[in-house]
Write a protein that holds these residues in place. Structure first.
Motif, PDB file in Angstrom:
ATOM      1  N   LEU A 117       0.836  -1.206   0.000  1.00  0.00           N
ATOM      2  CA  LEU A 117       0.000   0.000   0.000  1.00  0.00           C
ATOM      3  C   LEU A 117       0.871   1.255   0.000  1.00  0.00           C
ATOM      4  O   LEU A 117       0.610   2.200  -0.756  1.00  0.00           O
ATOM      5  N   ARG A 118       1.924   1.267   0.829  1.00  0.00           N
ATOM      6  CA  ARG A 118       2.796   2.447   0.867  1.00  0.00           C
ATOM      7  C   ARG A 118       3.468   2.668  -0.484  1.00  0.00           C
ATOM      8  O   ARG A 118       3.554   3.800  -0.967  1.00  0.00           O
ATOM      9  N   SER A 121       0.947   3.855  -3.144  1.00  0.00           N
ATOM     10  CA  SER A 121       0.515   5.224  -2.865  1.00  0.00           C
ATOM     11  C   SER A 121       1.612   6.223  -3.214  1.00  0.00           C
ATOM     12  O   SER A 121       1.365   7.236  -3.883  1.00  0.00           O
ATOM     13  N   ALA A 122       2.851   5.929  -2.780  1.00  0.00           N
ATOM     14  CA  ALA A 122       3.948   6.878  -2.967  1.00  0.00           C
ATOM     15  C   ALA A 122       4.371   7.002  -4.424  1.00  0.00           C
ATOM     16  O   ALA A 122       4.682   8.102  -4.891  1.00  0.00           O
ATOM     17  N   TYR A 124       2.715   5.455  -7.335  1.00  0.00           N
ATOM     18  CA  TYR A 124       1.737   5.331  -8.416  1.00  0.00           C
ATOM     19  C   TYR A 124       0.398   5.976  -8.100  1.00  0.00           C
ATOM     20  O   TYR A 124      -0.539   5.894  -8.898  1.00  0.00           O
ATOM     21  N   GLY A 125       0.287   6.628  -6.935  1.00  0.00           N
ATOM     22  CA  GLY A 125      -0.939   7.338  -6.590  1.00  0.00           C
ATOM     23  C   GLY A 125      -2.128   6.446  -6.315  1.00  0.00           C
ATOM     24  O   GLY A 125      -3.278   6.901  -6.362  1.00  0.00           O
ATOM     25  N   VAL A 126      -1.890   5.174  -5.983  1.00  0.00           N
ATOM     26  CA  VAL A 126      -2.982   4.246  -5.672  1.00  0.00           C
ATOM     27  C   VAL A 126      -3.114   4.200  -4.150  1.00  0.00           C
ATOM     28  O   VAL A 126      -2.277   3.620  -3.462  1.00  0.00           O
ATOM     29  N   ASP A 127      -4.182   4.808  -3.616  1.00  0.00           N
ATOM     30  CA  ASP A 127      -4.337   4.940  -2.167  1.00  0.00           C
ATOM     31  C   ASP A 127      -5.393   4.012  -1.577  1.00  0.00           C
ATOM     32  O   ASP A 127      -5.613   4.023  -0.371  1.00  0.00           O
ATOM     33  N   ASP A 128      -6.073   3.247  -2.407  1.00  0.00           N
ATOM     34  CA  ASP A 128      -7.171   2.403  -1.941  1.00  0.00           C
ATOM     35  C   ASP A 128      -6.612   1.150  -1.273  1.00  0.00           C
ATOM     36  O   ASP A 128      -5.960   0.324  -1.938  1.00  0.00           O
ATOM     37  N   PRO A 129      -6.856   0.947   0.036  1.00  0.00           N
ATOM     38  CA  PRO A 129      -6.332  -0.256   0.707  1.00  0.00           C
ATOM     39  C   PRO A 129      -6.863  -1.552   0.095  1.00  0.00           C
ATOM     40  O   PRO A 129      -6.160  -2.563   0.088  1.00  0.00           O
ATOM     41  N   ALA A 132      -4.798  -2.249  -2.948  1.00  0.00           N
ATOM     42  CA  ALA A 132      -3.473  -2.710  -2.525  1.00  0.00           C
ATOM     43  C   ALA A 132      -3.536  -4.143  -2.018  1.00  0.00           C
ATOM     44  O   ALA A 132      -2.641  -4.955  -2.294  1.00  0.00           O
ATOM     45  N   GLY A 150       1.451  -1.510 -10.293  1.00  0.00           N
ATOM     46  CA  GLY A 150       1.249  -0.071 -10.105  1.00  0.00           C
ATOM     47  C   GLY A 150       1.243   0.687 -11.416  1.00  0.00           C
ATOM     48  O   GLY A 150       0.387   1.550 -11.644  1.00  0.00           O
TER      49      GLY A 150
END
Length: 993
Positions: A117-118, A121-122, A124-129, A132, A150
């Motif tokens: 998840l980290r 998010s960092a 590729y801008g994918v923040d959805d748990p 992930a 990603g």
């Protein structure tokens, strides 16, 4: 590339490290990052010993046989003792590693789900748990596959991640599969076809190859296959990484003869172990339609019970001869998996207009309607079942499900009667599955009567029978219901742990109804323990499952979502959830959820719509009996508080407290005490109730509730300094968790005057900084600074005069000046003159003092947080200590009056605060080091050195931490800084140890 291991393992006295994993685990990259500041020789297996420096890295080492490995080990042994060696390979070391070696394999290098998840998010801008989590399941944390996922998600979706022509498809084919040895490639194709296997199933000749694939990360640990519940445990169930299996299955399918032979052998293996579900699936895959049909007829119910409902549905769909017996079985399987409409489509035609039907059909129909929360239809279906007194297992199930539906609508006597009849029939039949169902019914009756001990006793018996029968479906239901009992007793940490097991059990069993219940329970436990984001995700997942099934039991998920959103102050969303829950529950009498939903709705709208709130609360009371009565009575009480009716609120609090004690409901008891505090206007009674409520909440582990009460206690008139500090800490924790403050608070509002002395001096009135021009007198400002520095202690007027006007010997003139400064100070702090003159600054004939009870002073808060944090650490509560100490460290914006550093009177308090800060930061560093959070520990230690560059022990701790982490270049530079600092002091540096 971000990796799982930021630092190398501690080698200690060992000289060599062997790193083995498939391509794409970042082995070489990782080693380079570890040794960035070292003298390293990079070479192949034929390295020149004369050219080796401090470290030798043999990269891309080919697969070795035992003789070659022995030769390489001998050459390494001949190197100077100070040289350390890292060997990097795509294949494991053959045989046992040399004695002075450490090893890492793919499972050490794979990314955990939080790390995935980290990274997503960092980078590729994918923040959805949830996304992930899906990526982690598909890739098993294989770093390159995670990065490829990603990149793919920037313009695609997960469904097409492994499709032909994608980057992941090409990487797997060209970088992984193509380089596998022939035996590994052959076994991988078979494993991709089977999905899950173990050494015994793979066969003895494949053991070595299977272990090789496991070490390099091509196959990963797996749960036992569906339908194997209760089977003798097999060590090391494994499965190929799903993304890898998808590519291999498509690119290199098995030949038809190999495919048939594989599944025939697999079916035989499972049949020998009475794992009927996987055996049926393998027979079906082998093309044995007749054998599949025979297995379903003989063992179909056992297959569904063992978690093989999907296997039954899959096989049934392809069979031509689907008679009544098989339709009954398929209906049961569909019901278990939550496909309730399809279950009814299979089962309803079997009624054929008959007024009575066999017990097996009746209980299955009743189960479906119960799962849909359509209780009238459930009763009608169950009443059509014939009970001939034969005491068969089906009759026992019919009676048990009838008892269950009576429980759901609150009919205790009928529930008890049918539960006892079910137990009699099941005992006579001697069927463990039926016995499990009967004991579940008796457990529900005990819960309805508030008999906690009886409830646990019956569930314990039910679980034992379910496990003896290899009945995963009932076991999952029982585990979920046991968690409900823990929640009712406010045993939240235990409930959270139990809910994880219940969710896993329901998923493995394919039991959709139990999964929804387990997720709702988990959401409630998470919410009580302060993890609101996770609670909401669990609630939403449970809601989606119930809505897909078309079940009125969606009301349970809606209610817990309403509770979470109400805590966050999301009033519109909470109201929508509660109202939808009330509609869903009221449609057919889902009483167990109807009362909590009504109670939640009543409390939510009490201030805005008191008339509607009263109607909701009274309706909840009229439907609430047993343990449910407590929540309904609490709603009545809070509605009365909002309406100003203290007498009605006190009566409701008395009744709620009695109900909570009767049913061992600690959460209800704590809330009843809070209600009692809200219903009284006597400060002593309010304090007494809140103190007991806080103590009760703390014993349950309900952190947010304990913080809420601590916040209220600190706002009471006459609160002690420690209570005010605890309130500030609690407020910060509540705000950090996203909890809305103010709703339900029974205390007075906090002070509106804040004074900041850490860093620059500032006075903030009603959240607006007081401008310099408002003071009109520098001496009035200095007077406040001195009084604040004395932290509420009285300061003699003579001492103040000497500090403010040291060169003026005229006592009368100085006394007049002090009076003017005090008057100016009071006008700045209370410009509208709404408060008594002594509200902020107490004045006696001989002395002055700041009234810290009415001032929010950051210095006092900081020192108090430091004291509480150290006390928590001494009491053996490191997590709580860390939270409080970290808040103190963040609060320290600078030394006291750092913007005006030359006043001698400020030196003592400045030094006290500074010493406290250093002690707090050092403690945080040690707590981080104990958790192996090296970077966090180093961050705190470097903050200490920034304020005290001559702190010898801190220098040494930094160096030791870096050495332990294998960051030798940084350690060397840290050692140089330490030695330089000691030279400036004329002291020797302690030798490195």
């Amino acid at each position: 590339m971000r990796m799982a291991l930021a630092t190398p393992p501690v080698l200690g006295e060992r000289r060599r490290l062997f790193v083995a994993a498939a391509p794409g685990f970042g082995k070489s990259w990782l080693v380079r990052s570890w040794l960035a500041d070292q003298r390293v020789t990079w070479a192949g297996a034929g390295f020149d010993p004369e050219a080796v420096e401090d470290w030798l890295v043999v990269d891309d080492l080919p697969a070795l046989d035992v003789a070659a490995a022995r030769t390489l080990a001998g050459r390494i042994d001949a190197l100077p003792p100070a040289v350390r060696v890292i060997l990097v390979s795509r294949a494991p070391w053959p045989g046992r590693l040399p004695a002075d070696s450490a090893a890492l394999d793919a499972h050490d290098l794979a990314l955990t789900e939080p790390a995935v998840l980290r990274l997503l998010s960092a980078e590729y801008g994918v923040d959805d748990p949830d996304v992930a989590g899906a990526v982690h399941r598909l890739t098993a944390g294989w770093p390159s596959l995670v990065h490829l996922a990603g990149r793919h998600l920037r313009g695609g979706d997960l469904a097409s991640l492994c499709a032909p022509g994608t980057a992941l498809d090409a990487f797997v084919a060209e970088q992984v599969v193509e380089h596998l040895p022939v035996p590994s490639r052959r076994l991988l194709r078979r494993l991709a076809e089977l999905g899950t296997a173990c050494e015994d199933l793979a066969g003895p000749r494949a053991h070595r190859t299977l272990r090789l694939l496991a070490h390099t990360g091509v196959v990963v640990p797996a749960a036992a296959p569906a339908g194997t519940y209760g089977m003798a445990p097999m060590p090391h169930w494994l499965r190929p990484v799903p993304a890898l299996a998808a590519v291999v299955t498509r690119r290199e399918p098995l030949s038809e003869p190999t495919h048939l032979r594989l599944h025939t052998d697999t079916a035989h293996w499972y049949t020998e172990r009475r794992a009927w579900g996987p055996a049926a699936r393998s027979r079906w895959s082998a093309g044995d339609r007749a054998g599949t049909s025979a297995l379903l007829r003989e063992h179909g119910t056992a297959i569904v019970a063992a978690g093989g409902a999907e296997q039954v549905i899959e096989a049934y769909t392809g069979l031509a001869d689907t008679d009544r017996e098989l339709r009954l079985l398929c209906g049961e399987a569909l019901a278990v998996t939550g496909r309730l409409d399809e279950a009814l489509a299979e089962l309803t035609p079997l009624l054929a207009g008959r007024s009575t039907v066999e017990a097996g059909l009746a209980w299955r129909l009743g189960m479906v309607y119960y799962a849909r929360a359509e209780h009238r239809a459930a009763f009608e279906a169950l009443e059509r079942g014939r009970i001939d007194g034969a005491d068969t297992a089906d009759e026992a199930f019919l009676l048990a499900w009838t008892a269950t539906v009576h429980w759901s609508v609150g009919n205790g006597e009928a529930c008890q009667e049918h539960a006892h009849r079910a137990l009699h029939a099941a005992s006579a039949a001697g069927d463990p599955r039926a016995l499990a169902a009967a004991h579940v019914a008796l457990a529900l009756r005990a819960a309805l009567a508030g008999d906690r001990a009886g409830n646990v006793e019956q569930y314990t018996k039910a679980l034992a029978h379910a496990e003896a029968a290899r009945d995963a479906v009932q076991a999952a239901r029982i585990r979920a219901n046991l968690v409900s009992q823990l929640l009712e007793e406010a045993r939240y940490p235990e409930a959270l742990a139990g809910s994880a097991e219940a969710v896993a059990a329901a998923e493995a069993a394919g039991n959709a109804t139990a999964l929804s219940v387990a997720l709702v329970n988990r959401a409630e436990a998470l919410a009580r323990l302060g993890r609101l984001d996770e609670a909401e995700r669990c609630g939403e997942r449970a809601l989606a499952i119930s809505q897909r099934a078309g079940s009125g039991k969606a009301a349970y998920a809606l209610t817990v979502l309403g509770d979470v959103r109400a805590r966050r102050g999301q009033r519109s969303m909470a109201r929508a959830a509660y109202e939808e829950a009330v509609r869903a529950a009221d449609a057919d009498g889902v009483r167990q959820c109807f009362v909590p939903a009504l109670a939640g709705l009543a409390r939510l709208v009490a201030a805005d719509d008191p008339a509607a709130a009263r109607v909701h609360a009274e309706k909840a009371v009229s439907h609430g009996s047993g343990p449910l009565a407590t929540r309904a009575l609490l709603a009545v009480g809070w509605v009365a508080v909002a309406a100003g009716d203290r007498a009605a609120a006190t009566e409701a609090a008395d009744r709620a407290e009695h109900s909570a004690r009767l049913h061992r409901d600690r959460a209800g008891l704590a809330e009843a005490l809070e209600l009692r505090a809200g219903a009284t206007d006597r400060p002593s009674a309010r304090r007494s109730a809140l103190v007991e409520a806080a103590r009760t909440w703390r014993t349950t582990g309900a952190r947010l509730d304990a913080d809420r009460v601590a916040h209220q206690l600190g706002l009471l008139p006459g609160a002690s300094a420690e209570e005010r500090l605890a309130a500030r800490v609690a407020r910060g924790a509540l705000e950090a968790a996203g909890v809305a403050l103010g709703t339900g608070d029974v205390a007075v509002p906090p002070a509106n005057l804040a004074i900041r002395v850490l860093g620059r001096f500032e006075v903030i009135l009603n959240e607006v900084p007081v401008p310099s021009s408002a003071w009109r007198s520098r001496k009035a400002r200095d007077l406040l600074r001195i009084l604040v520095a004395r932290r509420g202690r009285r300061v003699a007027r003579e001492e103040l005069a000497a500090l403010l006007w040291p060169d003026d010997d005229d006592d009368l003139r100085v006394a007049h000046r002090l009076s003017v400064a005090l008057s100016t100070l009071r006008s700045v702090l209370d410009p509208e003159r709404h408060l008594p003159a002594d509200h902020y600054v107490f004045a006696a004939p001989a002395a002055l003092a700041a009234d810290t009870a009415h001032l929010d002073i950051d210095l006092d808060t900081f020192l108090g947080e430091a004291e509480v944090g150290h006390r928590l650490h001494e009491q053996g509560q490191p997590a709580e200590a860390r939270e409080v100490l970290a808040a103190a460290e963040r609060r320290y914006a600078g030394d006291v009056f750092e913007d005006e550093p030359y006043d001698d009177w400020a030196v003592p308090v400045r030094e006290e605060a500074r010493a406290t800060y250093l002690r707090v930061t050092r403690m945080l560093a040690r707590l981080a080091a104990e958790r192996n959070a090296t970077d966090e520990a180093l961050g705190y230690l470097l903050k200490i050195l920034a304020r005290d560059p001559y702190d010898e022990s801190c220098h040494r701790e930094v160096t030791e931490l870096l050495e332990l982490a294998g960051r030798h270049g940084e350690a060397k530079r840290a050692r140089a800084r330490y030695e330089a600092a000691m030279r400036e002091l004329g002291r020797p540096a302690v030798a490195a140890g």
